[in-house]
Design an enzyme around this catalytic site. Structure first.
Site, short mmCIF file in Angstrom:
data_model
loop_
_atom_site.label_atom_id
_atom_site.label_comp_id
_atom_site.label_asym_id
_atom_site.label_seq_id
_atom_site.Cartn_x
_atom_site.Cartn_y
_atom_site.Cartn_z
N HIS A 189 0.81 -1.23 0.00
CA HIS A 189 0.00 0.00 0.00
C HIS A 189 0.83 1.27 0.00
CE1 HIS A 189 -4.02 1.93 0.92
NE2 HIS A 189 -4.36 0.90 0.17
N HIS A 245 -6.21 -2.75 -11.47
CA HIS A 245 -6.67 -2.33 -10.15
C HIS A 245 -8.16 -2.01 -10.25
CE1 HIS A 245 -7.01 1.03 -7.04
NE2 HIS A 245 -6.51 0.03 -6.32
#
Length: 383
Positions: free
Chosen positions: A186, A285
Site C-alpha cells: 500500500h 486495479h
C-alpha cells in the site's frame, strides 16, 4: 450518431458514473471514480464535455487524443480519471453501435473466462484473516490478497517483522499450496524495509508484493525487484504509459493500472501491450463498482498477458446489493473464482438508468476521505 448529453452521477465516494447520451437513443456508461474525490473529477468532466457535445462518438482514439492533450496541461489522477470515465463510455457506445462487446473490437477474446481475486484483510494490526482466506479459496478462488498492517515505520522493529511473517505463515497454512496470495504494501514501506520484509517472508511464497513504494519513488523499484525472488506488482497510482516505463525497466512482474484512473480502456490496453514487451502481466486495479469492473473485464479478455482481476464488491449472486444498478446482474456473478466471458454489446452490462438517477448523492461532493494515520511521535503516516 451524435453525442447530446454528458452527465455524472455520484453514487458513493468510490463510484462516480458518467453517461453519454446520443440522438440515436443509445447511451454509453463509464466509471470515472477517483476515490474520495468525486466532486473534483465531476467538475473536470463538465469542463471536458465541450470536446464531445455534438460529436460522433465512434472515433474513440481521436477523442482520447483531444481529451488528453487538448487542454495543454495533462495527466495526473484527476484528469486521468475524467478521461478514463469518458473513454469507457465512448467504448460502450462504440460496442453498442456495432453490436459487439468491446473485447471483440479490440481483437477478440484471448480466453473464455477471467480469473478473479478478492481481499482477505484482517482486523487492525493483522495482515490477513486466514479463515476469510480459506473460505474464499474453498469457494473456488485461486488467489486472495491482504494488506500489510500499518502504519509501517521507515525501518520498523523486529517485532513487527516477526508479526508480519507469522501472519503470512498462517495465511499460507489456511489456503494451502494450491492457491496463491498477494500482499499489498500500500505504498507504506521504504525501499530498505521492503527488502527486509521480502527476505523474511519469501519462504511463504507470496504471489506478489503489491505497491511496496510510494508512487513518487517508482524509479527506485528496481532496487527491490533485483534483490528478491518475490514478484513485485505496482501501478494503481500511475496514470499513463510513460509512468510505467521506469517500473517495467526496473523489473516488476505485474502492472496494475486502473482503467478508471489511467486514461480508460484506450490507455490501459496500450499499457498492457507495453508490459508484454517486458515479460510482465496485467492485473487491473479495481476497488470500485460494477461499471468499472465491467471495463476491466473487457480488457482482461482482450490482452494475452492478463494475470488476474481484482474486485472488492460482492459477486456471489445476482441479488447482491453491489450489482443493484444493473438490469442484468447475472453477467457479473462469479463462478468458482472466475467470471464467464460476457457477450453483450459494449461493456457487456446493461445499466439501470432509473436506479442510477435515484441513487445519485450530491451531498457526497464533500467527501469524508481516507482514514488519517500518524506515527507515535505525531508525524504523518501513509494509509
Amino acid at each position: 450518431m451524435r453525442i447530446t448529453t454528458v452527465e455524472t452521477f455520484v453514487l458513493s465516494e468510490r463510484q462516480l458514473l458518467v453517461r453519454l447520451g446520443t440522438d440515436e437513443g443509445l447511451a454509453g456508461w463509464g466509471d470515472a471514480t477517483l476515490e474520495h474525490r468525486p466532486g473534483t473529477v465531476a467538475a473536470a468532466i463538465r469542463e471536458l464535455s465541450g470536446y464531445l457535445i455534438g460529436e460522433d462518438p465512434l472515433p474513440v482514439t481521436a477523442h482520447w487524443q483531444r481529451l488528453t492533450r487538448g487542454g495543454f496541461y495533462r495527466g495526473g489522477p484527476v484528469l486521468g480519471s475524467a478521461v478514463a470515465g469518458l473513454d469507457q463510455a465512448l467504448w460502450d457506445l462504440r460496442g453498442k453501435w456495432f453490436r459487439a462487446p468491446i473485447h471483440q473490437l479490440l481483437g477478440g477474446p484471448c480466453r473464455d473466462r477471467v480469473r478473479l481475486y478478492t481481499h482477505a484483510g484482517g482486523p487492525p494490526g493483522q495482515t490477513a484473516a486466514p479463515e476469510r482466506a480459506r473460505a474464499v479459496v474453498e469457494s473456488g478462488y485461486t488467489l486472495v490478497k491482504a494488506s500489510i498492517a500499518g502504519p509501517v515505520g521507515f525501518l520498523d522493529s523486529a517485532a513487527t517483522i516477526a508479526r508480519f511473517v507469522e501472519d503470512l505463515e498462517a495465511l499460507r497454512q489456511a489456503i494451502g499450496a494450491g492457491a496463491d496470495f498477494g500482499i499489498d504494501l500500500h505504498g507504506r514501506v521504504s525501499v530498505r524495509h521492503a527488502r527486509r520484509l521480502a527476505d523474511a517472508a519469501a519462504h511463504t511464497r507470496p504471489a506478489f508484493f503489491e505497491e511496496p513504494l510510494r508512487p513518487e519513488h517508482s524509479r527506485l523499484i528496481g532496487q527491490l525487484a533485483a534483490s528478491t525472488s518475490v514478484p513485485i506488482a505496482t501501478g494503481e497510482r500511475l496514470f499513463c504509459r510513460e509512468e510505467f516505463v521506469p517500473v517495467l525497466e526496473g523489473g516488476v512482474a505485474i502492472v496494475q493500472p486502473d482503467p478508471a484512473h489511467a486514461g480508460g480502456i484506450t490507455e490501459v490496453f496500450r499499457i498492457a501491450t507495453l508490459a508484454e514487451s517486458y515479460d510482465a502481466q496485467l492485473a487491473p486495479h479495481c476497488p470500485l463498482g460494477p461499471v468499472a469492473l465491467a471495463a476491466c473485464v473487457q480488457l482482461d479478455l482482450a490482452v494475452p498477458n492478463f494475470y488476474a482481476q481484482e474486485h472488492v464488491i460482492d459477486l456471489s449472486s445476482a441479488g447482491s446489493s453491489d450489482l443493484a444498478i444493473l438490469r442484468d446482474p447475472e453477467t457479473l456473478v462469479a463462478r468458482s473464482g472466475y467470471l464467464d466471458r460476457p457477450t453483450g454489446p459494449g461493456l457487456g452490462i446493461e445499466v439501470d438508468e432509473d436506479a442510477v438517477r435515484a441513487a445519485h448523492r450530491p451531498d457526497l461532493l464533500v467527501p469524508a476521505g481516507n482514514p488519517s494515520w500518524n506515527y507515535p511521535d505525531g508525524g504523518f503516516a501513509e494509509w
